[in-house]
Design an enzyme around this catalytic site. Structure first.
Site, PDB file in Angstrom:
ATOM      1  N   LYS A 229      -2.690  -3.326   7.465  1.00  0.00           N
ATOM      2  CA  LYS A 229      -1.663  -2.498   6.827  1.00  0.00           C
ATOM      3  C   LYS A 229      -0.602  -2.177   7.856  1.00  0.00           C
ATOM      4  CE  LYS A 229      -1.947   1.927   5.040  1.00  0.00           C
ATOM      5  NZ  LYS A 229      -2.441   2.845   4.013  1.00  0.00           N
TER       6      LYS A 229
ATOM      7  N   GLY B  52       0.835  -1.200   0.000  1.00  0.00           N
ATOM      8  CA  GLY B  52       0.000   0.000   0.000  1.00  0.00           C
ATOM      9  C   GLY B  52       0.863   1.240   0.000  1.00  0.00           C
ATOM     10  N   GLY B  53       0.228   2.385   0.142  1.00  0.00           N
ATOM     11  CA  GLY B  53       0.944   3.646   0.085  1.00  0.00           C
ATOM     12  C   GLY B  53       2.122   3.717   1.038  1.00  0.00           C
TER      13      GLY B  53
ATOM     14  N   VAL C 202       0.592  -4.778   3.015  1.00  0.00           N
ATOM     15  CA  VAL C 202      -0.712  -5.146   3.567  1.00  0.00           C
ATOM     16  C   VAL C 202      -0.781  -6.672   3.653  1.00  0.00           C
ATOM     17  CG1 VAL C 202      -3.193  -5.001   3.243  1.00  0.00           C
ATOM     18  CG2 VAL C 202      -1.745  -3.127   2.493  1.00  0.00           C
TER      19      VAL C 202
ATOM     20  N   ASP D 140      -4.622  10.490  -3.593  1.00  0.00           N
ATOM     21  CA  ASP D 140      -3.851   9.386  -4.165  1.00  0.00           C
ATOM     22  C   ASP D 140      -4.776   8.332  -4.760  1.00  0.00           C
ATOM     23  OD1 ASP D 140      -1.548   8.101  -4.927  1.00  0.00           O
ATOM     24  OD2 ASP D 140      -1.277   7.059  -3.025  1.00  0.00           O
TER      25      ASP D 140
END
Ligand SMILES: *[C@@H]1O[C@H](CO)[C@@H](O)[C@H](O)[C@H]1NC(C)=O
Ligand SMILES: *[C@@H]1O[C@H](CO)[C@@H](O)[C@H](O)[C@H]1NC(C)=O
Ligand SMILES: *[C@@H]1O[C@H](CO)[C@@H](O)[C@H](O)[C@H]1NC(C)=O
Ligand SMILES: *[C@@H]1O[C@H](CO)[C@@H](O)[C@H](O)[C@H]1NC(C)=O
Length: 825
Positions: free
Chosen positions: A535, A516-517, A521, A632
């Site tokens: 996450k 993930g960003g 995860v 995002d």
């Protein structure tokens, strides 16, 4: 009556004729009748091409890298159905480019050789000398011809008197460039001594022989990649897969199966008296008709090995640093300064400043034109005084000495460097402990006890403080806008770290769902059987806590069926974890960009997903108590539940706005390139319209099944937006359609969505619709769509299609005119 009818009939016919004629005029000018054959008496000049029977492949003189301010002409073969000349599969004169194409001609010499004559600027070039018949100067053939076959092979044959082929004198498959097509061989012919090997380009715009070779080792039955002759990586043994129809796979590629799509390839090793070779053919997948698109195995100038049409490659440079033989890497000895296995090159954006009392200028630029990025990497690695090398200088080598200080550019816009990075804290702690052990063995026990106690205290305190921080109302972004925060703190479950460890099987690799960003995860299963997604915010991301709090607070307050639901969080030492409901179908990109799964996304589903995302976005922008800019949005942040309902996730970068506030400015634009609007990427200005821009990119990706950046491979700075705009402008919007969506009964709706997608990516944010306008355009077919102006990021390809007809077609882009143009091709 009759005459009236005929005159009204003739108008569409006239229109059609005009279109056909202008099409012929614009597109086919200068192209003579297509042929796949070059006879002994013929010349092929730079305006002519050989085209294989089925038009699968084309041969001609091209300037594939002309975008890089480089006029070099090459005789090349490319896949003309699905790729452009800028992605050649074969180059005849990779080491001897022609600088003045106007004089170049290809002809067949009577001794059975292929020669390029370039009378004005140098000597003739003989193509791929060597081999069986190619070195004999004493034969004179009088009946030879060259044919470009549908598999991409250019074959020179001797023809006997009754016109049938007598024997093959030469073929391009015997001189591979950096690409292996189905039917080509890697390996050795013991009789002729021929050794089929792929050699990478030197640089993206320079096809001369680069650092990497890919070859077949018949003894160990594996592919071997060498860097400047030194063993670098091996594929592991070619072995049977125990699943279906006896296909084969390589040991070290097994884990990358889904990335490399190699399940479509039937690989085999062949051993006969003469030959020991590897080759492959294609396994056609009826579920995915696009299987045939661009089938090739390739090794690129950075040593990235690709075996797929999706453009994804296994970066061997990032995999292999010579420390161990894991994953097929070769092991080699390291310089003294690089013995810590965690030392790595990291791509970073920024510049270098001299330290106050440094000597020298800090950088060294070697202009040697025979070395490339891969060589520069080795040079920097082996030089303990080097801390970085430039990614921008692709031929030659620019290294930066340790004497300078790296100044990162958080916006990511500055020049990029590969900077050596190694963890330091751990080393210091280890050293300190080692010293204390040797100094006083007796004291050690008490010292460690004290240390552990102290750390434990610190940990407990820190944890408590973090939890306080998280649950306090004093939040960083316009906290006063958040009402009833106590509710939120009560609704949110705080999980224990142990329970998460158990649920995710100690964060095992098998449980990893993706990246993930701000960190990986994982999938987990709580003791009571509930499935969750966890996450894990990466420790290295300095801003972790801010994003953590941000996401926690935001998402806990948002309740909408198209937003992912947060169940709780967990803080433990440095660990910060967010716990979500589990989405069994993972993220949209895992379907959209996976050739085997893409066809599951039928048209109805795609429309449903687009609608779902727009509803989620509407809630964020207008209907929740706060105005939220996600910042995002991208395909990998759209998760799919069991019924394929889309849910927006990853709110780590989102910002809350006061209802009255419309735009904001940040010095530090965060987000993902390709999805960032121009005003945000360049000036840091963001508003709901920057989310609309990202949504437009997502729409185009969903319609086309291609990534916005998947065009990098064609060496043109043309992205999906540019491509879509190009097609739209030509009235060929339907060509954007993902080939797995072949049904024509939704053509109108498709074009409508393309238009909406293009409207969302308009250059100027004012021209982009709001989310409620978008929804009304999608759901209400009678809404008249505004005209598309030139979208953002398309001015890079100004040399392509400056077609003045645009204004006539864009108003009624979904009427029959544009469709008949389509069918006329
Ligand atoms: C290339 O060959 C074609 C056919 O022989 C000829 O018509 C054309 O003039 C040639 N072009 C040049 C630039 O020599
Ligand atoms: C390429 O050709 C153009 C036009 O002929 C010329 O202006 C330019 O200088 C050339 N570039 C190089 C790198 O030779
Ligand atoms: C040429 O392309 C067509 C489809 O585009 C394919 O069916 C055919 O197998 C290809 N021919 C060869 C020899 O690869
Ligand atoms: C350029 O680099 C190659 C390979 O390292 C080397 O053999 C050659 O001598 C260099 N040329 C010059 C002019 O330094």
């Amino acid at each position: 009556m009759g005459s009236q009818e005929s005159s009204s009939m003739s108008l569409p016919i006239l229109l059609l004729l005009t279109i056909v004629i202008s099409y012929l005029f614009f597109c086919c000018i200068g192209v003579t009748a297509e042929t796949n054959t070059l006879n002994q008496s013929d010349n092929l000049n730079f305006t002519q091409q050989l085209v294989s029977n089925n038009k699968n492949f084309t041969l001609g003189f091209v300037k594939p890298f002309v975008d890089y301010d480089n006029n070099n002409t090459y005789l090349a073969i490319w896949n003309s159905k699905y790729e452009s000349p800028s992605s050649p599969v074969w180059i005849a004169n990779r080491d001897t480019p022609i600088t003045n194409a106007s004089f170049a001609t290809l002809f067949i010499h009577q001794t059975g050789k292929f020669v390029i004559n370039r009378t004005r600027d140098g000597h003739p070039i003989q193509l791929c000398p060597g081999g069986e018949t190619n070195n004999n100067n004493n034969v004179n053939y009088n009946n030879i011809k060259a044919v470009l076959l549908d598999n991409g092979n250019l074959v020179l044959t001797e023809v006997n008197s009754n016109g049938s082929v007598d024997r093959t004198l030469w073929q391009s498959f015997d001189c591979p460039t950096d690409t292996l097509l189905p039917g080509m061989k890697l390996g050795i012919n013991h009789r002729t001594g021929r050794n089929w090997t792929l050699t990478s380009f030197l640089a993206p715009d320079d096809p001369s022989q680069g650092a990497f070779t890919l070859e077949w080792n018949p003894n160990s039955q594996e592919l071997v990649v060498r860097r400047r002759g030194m063993s670098f990586w091996n594929s592991g043994i070619l072995k049977n897969v125990s699943d279906d129809l006896g296909r084969m796979t390589f040991e070290n590629l097994e884990v990358m199966e889904s990335t490399l799509e190699y399940k479509y390839y039937r690989m085999r090793s062949n051993k006969s008296l003469d030959e020991e070779v590897f080759s492959y053919s294609l396994k056609y997948d009826p579920m995915d008709p696009s299987t045939y698109k661009s089938i090739k195995m390739r090794i690129d100038y950075t040593g990235a090995f690709s075996f797929a049409q999706n453009g994804l490659a296994l970066s061997l440079e990032d995999l292999c640093y010579g420390y161990s033989t894991e994953n097929g890497c070769a092991k080699w000895s390291q310089p003294k300064c690089r013995t810590d296995e965690n030392t790595r090159f990291v791509l970073r954006s920024g510049g270098f400043a001299n330290r106050p009392n440094s000597v020298g200028d800090g950088g060294h630029y070697d202009k040697n034109g025979t070395i490339g990025l891969a060589d520069c990497r080795v040079r920097c690695w082996n030089d303990c005084d080097c801390q970085a090398y430039s990614k921008t200088v692709t031929v030659g080598c620019l290294t930066i000495s340790k004497d300078t200080e790296f100044i990162p550019d958080p916006s990511g816009q500055a020049v990029r460097f590969y900077v050596i990075q190694r963890p330091q804290n751990e080393r210091k702690t280890k050293k300190w402990i080692a010293i204390s052990v040797s100094v006083c063995g007796v004291l050690l026990v008490s010292v460690t006890v004290i240390i552990f106690y102290w750390r434990w205290r610190r940990k407990v305190r820190k944890e408590r403080r973090l939890l306080q921080l998280i649950t306090s109302t004093d939040t960083i972004h316009n906290a006063n806008e958040l009402e009833n925060d106590k509710d939120f703190a009560q609704n949110l479950k705080i999980f224990s770290f142990v329970s998460i460890l158990e649920a995710t099987n100690n964060f095992s690799v098998q449980n990893k769902l993706g990246q993930g960003g701000f960190g990986p995860v994982y999938k987990g299963k709580l003791a009571e059987g509930k499935e969750i997604a966890v996450k894990r915010l990466s420790k290295s991301s300095g801003q972790g806590l801010v994003e953590f709090k941000n996401e926690l607070i935001l998402i806990a307050k948002l309740q909408h069926m198209n937003l992912v639901r947060l169940l709780g969080c967990c803080v433990h030492n440095e660990e910060k974890l967010l716990i979500y409901e589990y989405m069994p179908n993972k993220s949209l990109d895992s379907f959209l960009f996976d050739a085997s799964k893409r066809s599951i996304l039928n048209w109805r589903m795609r429309v449903m997903i687009i609608e779902g995302i727009s509803q989620g976005l509407l809630y964020l922008h207008q209907h929740s108590r706060l105005r939220i800019i996600h910042r995002d949005l991208k395909v990998s942040n759209i998760l799919l539940d069991g019924e394929m309902n889309p849910k927006i996730s990853d709110f780590g970068m989102a910002r809350i706005f006061k209802r009255s506030e419309l735009i904001a400015n940040t010095n530090n634009p965060v987000g993902t390139y390709g999805y960032m609007s121009p005003e945000y990427a360049m000036d840091g200005i963001f508003s709901v319209k920057s989310d609309i821009f990202s949504f437009g990119v997502i729409i185009l990706e969903i319609l086309s099944g291609r990534r916005n950046n998947s065009f990098y491979d064609t060496k043109k700075p043309l992205n999906l937006i540019g491509h879509a705009w190009d097609l739209w402008e030509k009235g060929a919007g339907l060509e954007l359609m993902d080939p797995t969506l072949s049904n024509s009964c939704f053509n109108q709706q498709f074009l409508r969505l393309v238009q909406i997608g293009l409207l969302c990516v308009e250059e100027s944010s004012i021209d982009r619709p709001t989310i409620s306008e978008v929804i009304s355009m999608i759901t209400n077919e009678s809404t008249i769509l505004p005209m598309v102006k030139k979208p953002a990021f398309t001015n890079l390809d100004s040399n392509i299609h400056a077609n003045p007809q645009r204004n006539d077609t864009e108003n009624n882009s979904i009427n029959n005119v544009s469709i008949s143009t389509m069918n006329g091709r």
